[in-house]
Design a protein around this motif. Structure first.
Motif, PDB file in Angstrom:
ATOM      1  N   ARG A  70       0.836  -1.204   0.000  1.00 31.21           N
ATOM      2  CA  ARG A  70       0.000   0.000   0.000  1.00 31.21           C
ATOM      3  C   ARG A  70       0.874   1.259   0.000  1.00 31.21           C
ATOM      4  N   ALA A  71       1.619   1.431  -1.047  1.00 35.42           N
ATOM      5  CA  ALA A  71       2.426   2.636  -1.260  1.00 35.42           C
ATOM      6  C   ALA A  71       2.100   3.101  -2.662  1.00 35.42           C
ATOM      7  N   LYS A  72       2.028   4.408  -2.846  1.00 40.28           N
ATOM      8  CA  LYS A  72       1.643   4.886  -4.169  1.00 40.28           C
ATOM      9  C   LYS A  72       2.497   6.062  -4.610  1.00 40.28           C
ATOM     10  N   VAL A  73       2.552   6.223  -5.920  1.00 41.26           N
ATOM     11  CA  VAL A  73       3.275   7.322  -6.534  1.00 41.26           C
ATOM     12  C   VAL A  73       2.246   8.170  -7.271  1.00 41.26           C
ATOM     13  N   PRO A  74       2.129   9.448  -6.927  1.00 41.22           N
ATOM     14  CA  PRO A  74       1.188  10.305  -7.651  1.00 41.22           C
ATOM     15  C   PRO A  74       1.507  10.335  -9.154  1.00 41.22           C
ATOM     16  N   VAL A  75       0.482  10.455  -9.964  1.00 46.67           N
ATOM     17  CA  VAL A  75       0.637  10.422 -11.419  1.00 46.67           C
ATOM     18  C   VAL A  75       1.636  11.465 -11.911  1.00 46.67           C
ATOM     19  N   ASP A  76       1.579  12.679 -11.378  1.00 43.72           N
ATOM     20  CA  ASP A  76       2.486  13.730 -11.843  1.00 43.72           C
ATOM     21  C   ASP A  76       3.938  13.421 -11.489  1.00 43.72           C
ATOM     22  N   LYS A  77       4.173  12.854 -10.320  1.00 44.41           N
ATOM     23  CA  LYS A  77       5.537  12.489  -9.931  1.00 44.41           C
ATOM     24  C   LYS A  77       6.047  11.329 -10.779  1.00 44.41           C
ATOM     25  N   MET A  78       5.166  10.379 -11.068  1.00 44.63           N
ATOM     26  CA  MET A  78       5.542   9.242 -11.913  1.00 44.63           C
ATOM     27  C   MET A  78       5.945   9.736 -13.304  1.00 44.63           C
ATOM     28  N   GLN A  79       5.186  10.671 -13.847  1.00 41.51           N
ATOM     29  CA  GLN A  79       5.504  11.203 -15.175  1.00 41.51           C
ATOM     30  C   GLN A  79       6.851  11.925 -15.161  1.00 41.51           C
ATOM     31  N   LYS A  80       7.137  12.638 -14.098  1.00 37.86           N
ATOM     32  CA  LYS A  80       8.428  13.321 -13.986  1.00 37.86           C
ATOM     33  C   LYS A  80       9.570  12.311 -13.902  1.00 37.86           C
ATOM     34  N   LEU A  81       9.349  11.204 -13.221  1.00 40.37           N
ATOM     35  CA  LEU A  81      10.353  10.134 -13.175  1.00 40.37           C
ATOM     36  C   LEU A  81      10.598   9.576 -14.569  1.00 40.37           C
ATOM     37  N   ILE A  82       9.511   9.281 -15.264  1.00 39.59           N
ATOM     38  CA  ILE A  82       9.603   8.720 -16.618  1.00 39.59           C
ATOM     39  C   ILE A  82      10.361   9.664 -17.540  1.00 39.59           C
ATOM     40  N   ASN A  83      10.175  10.957 -17.363  1.00 39.75           N
ATOM     41  CA  ASN A  83      10.806  11.948 -18.242  1.00 39.75           C
ATOM     42  C   ASN A  83      12.298  12.145 -17.991  1.00 39.75           C
ATOM     43  N   ARG A  84      12.815  11.638 -16.893  1.00 43.74           N
ATOM     44  CA  ARG A  84      14.252  11.773 -16.630  1.00 43.74           C
ATOM     45  C   ARG A  84      15.036  10.926 -17.624  1.00 43.74           C
ATOM     46  N   PRO A  85      16.183  11.411 -18.113  1.00 46.15           N
ATOM     47  CA  PRO A  85      16.943  10.673 -19.133  1.00 46.15           C
ATOM     48  C   PRO A  85      17.755   9.492 -18.588  1.00 46.15           C
ATOM     49  N   LEU A  86      17.776   9.305 -17.291  1.00 47.28           N
ATOM     50  CA  LEU A  86      18.452   8.159 -16.687  1.00 47.28           C
ATOM     51  C   LEU A  86      17.424   7.053 -16.450  1.00 47.28           C
ATOM     52  N   PRO A  87      17.869   5.813 -16.231  1.00 45.19           N
ATOM     53  CA  PRO A  87      16.911   4.787 -15.813  1.00 45.19           C
ATOM     54  C   PRO A  87      16.347   5.178 -14.445  1.00 45.19           C
ATOM     55  N   THR A  88      15.046   4.981 -14.276  1.00 47.46           N
ATOM     56  CA  THR A  88      14.378   5.404 -13.051  1.00 47.46           C
ATOM     57  C   THR A  88      13.579   4.256 -12.447  1.00 47.46           C
ATOM     58  N   TYR A  89      13.525   4.259 -11.121  1.00 49.04           N
ATOM     59  CA  TYR A  89      12.844   3.203 -10.373  1.00 49.04           C
ATOM     60  C   TYR A  89      12.130   3.805  -9.175  1.00 49.04           C
ATOM     61  N   VAL A  90      11.180   3.044  -8.657  1.00 51.07           N
ATOM     62  CA  VAL A  90      10.507   3.394  -7.421  1.00 51.07           C
ATOM     63  C   VAL A  90      10.798   2.275  -6.432  1.00 51.07           C
ATOM     64  N   ALA A  91      11.090   2.657  -5.206  1.00 51.48           N
ATOM     65  CA  ALA A  91      11.294   1.677  -4.135  1.00 51.48           C
ATOM     66  C   ALA A  91      10.179   1.859  -3.122  1.00 51.48           C
ATOM     67  N   GLY A  92       9.382   0.818  -2.947  1.00 47.04           N
ATOM     68  CA  GLY A  92       8.336   0.835  -1.928  1.00 47.04           C
ATOM     69  C   GLY A  92       8.895   0.214  -0.660  1.00 47.04           C
ATOM     70  N   VAL A  93       8.735   0.907   0.453  1.00 46.07           N
ATOM     71  CA  VAL A  93       9.299   0.418   1.714  1.00 46.07           C
ATOM     72  C   VAL A  93       8.181   0.118   2.710  1.00 46.07           C
ATOM     73  N   ASP A  94       8.159  -1.130   3.159  1.00 47.86           N
ATOM     74  CA  ASP A  94       7.273  -1.566   4.236  1.00 47.86           C
ATOM     75  C   ASP A  94       8.030  -1.292   5.536  1.00 47.86           C
ATOM     76  N   ILE A  95       7.664  -0.207   6.206  1.00 42.83           N
ATOM     77  CA  ILE A  95       8.351   0.227   7.419  1.00 42.83           C
ATOM     78  C   ILE A  95       8.260  -0.826   8.524  1.00 42.83           C
ATOM     79  N   THR A  96       7.091  -1.415   8.691  1.00 39.83           N
ATOM     80  CA  THR A  96       6.857  -2.363   9.779  1.00 39.83           C
ATOM     81  C   THR A  96       7.778  -3.574   9.688  1.00 39.83           C
ATOM     82  N   ASN A  97       7.935  -4.137   8.498  1.00 38.33           N
ATOM     83  CA  ASN A  97       8.748  -5.344   8.312  1.00 38.33           C
ATOM     84  C   ASN A  97      10.129  -5.064   7.735  1.00 38.33           C
TER      85      ASN A  97
END
Length: 161
Positions: A70-97
């Motif tokens: 249950r972690a999400k990336v807002p659409v506008d932030k995702m688009q900005k990531l996609i537009n970067r000229p480097l390879p881009t990734y998202v890391a979802g972190v489960d704080i509890t575990n």
């Protein structure tokens, strides 16, 4: 828990997990970087390629219907990531575990607007899966840069400075 504390703790957990096996050098870009949190570089002189990673942290656990985080990336932030000229990734972190999940952010097909897949894990309790994920990430970054013709472009680029 305070939202900023969740984010800071998630970034700390991510930093710890991504540096397992000394495959990557990690550079925290601070809160001043609006789109990404970390610049990651392969710790190998032959392939010192880089990527950008946005960290999304949560204490909300997993969806019952598909097990995604249950972690999400807002659409506008995702688009900005996609537009970067480097390879881009998202890391979802489960704080509890204290688990981290790495997901690509290369095109609109990968939309994490409500949750994130848990396919590629970095987990202190699962060294085999962690090593496999880190090796996959490294190879993904190498493949990206190897197919970019950057060496030809850079060698022929004429700077005006």
């Amino acid at each position: 828990m305070d939202k900023n504390l969740v984010g800071e703790r998630g970034e700390s957990i991510f930093n710890t997990r991504i540096t397992e096996y000394e495959i990557f050098q990690v550079y925290f870009l601070s809160a001043k970087a609006p789109v990404v949190d970390f610049l990651i570089e392969i710790a190998d002189e032959a392939t010192p390629f880089q990527c950008l990673i946005q960290v999304k942290s949560t204490t909300l656990g997993y969806l019952k219907r598909n097990g995604e985080l249950r972690a999400k990336v807002p659409v506008d932030k995702m688009q900005k990531l996609i537009n970067r000229p480097l390879p881009t990734y998202v890391a979802g972190v489960d704080i509890t575990n204290e688990k981290v999940y790495i997901c690509p952010a290369f095109n609109d097909v990968n939309a994490y607007t409500s949750s994130m897949p848990i396919t590629h894990i970095l987990d202190k309790q699962n060294a085999v899966a962690t090593k496999q994920t880190l090796d996959l990430l490294k190879q993904d970054i190498i493949d990206y840069w190897s197919n970019s013709n950057i060496n030809v472009y850079k060698a022929n680029f004429r700077s005006k400075l």
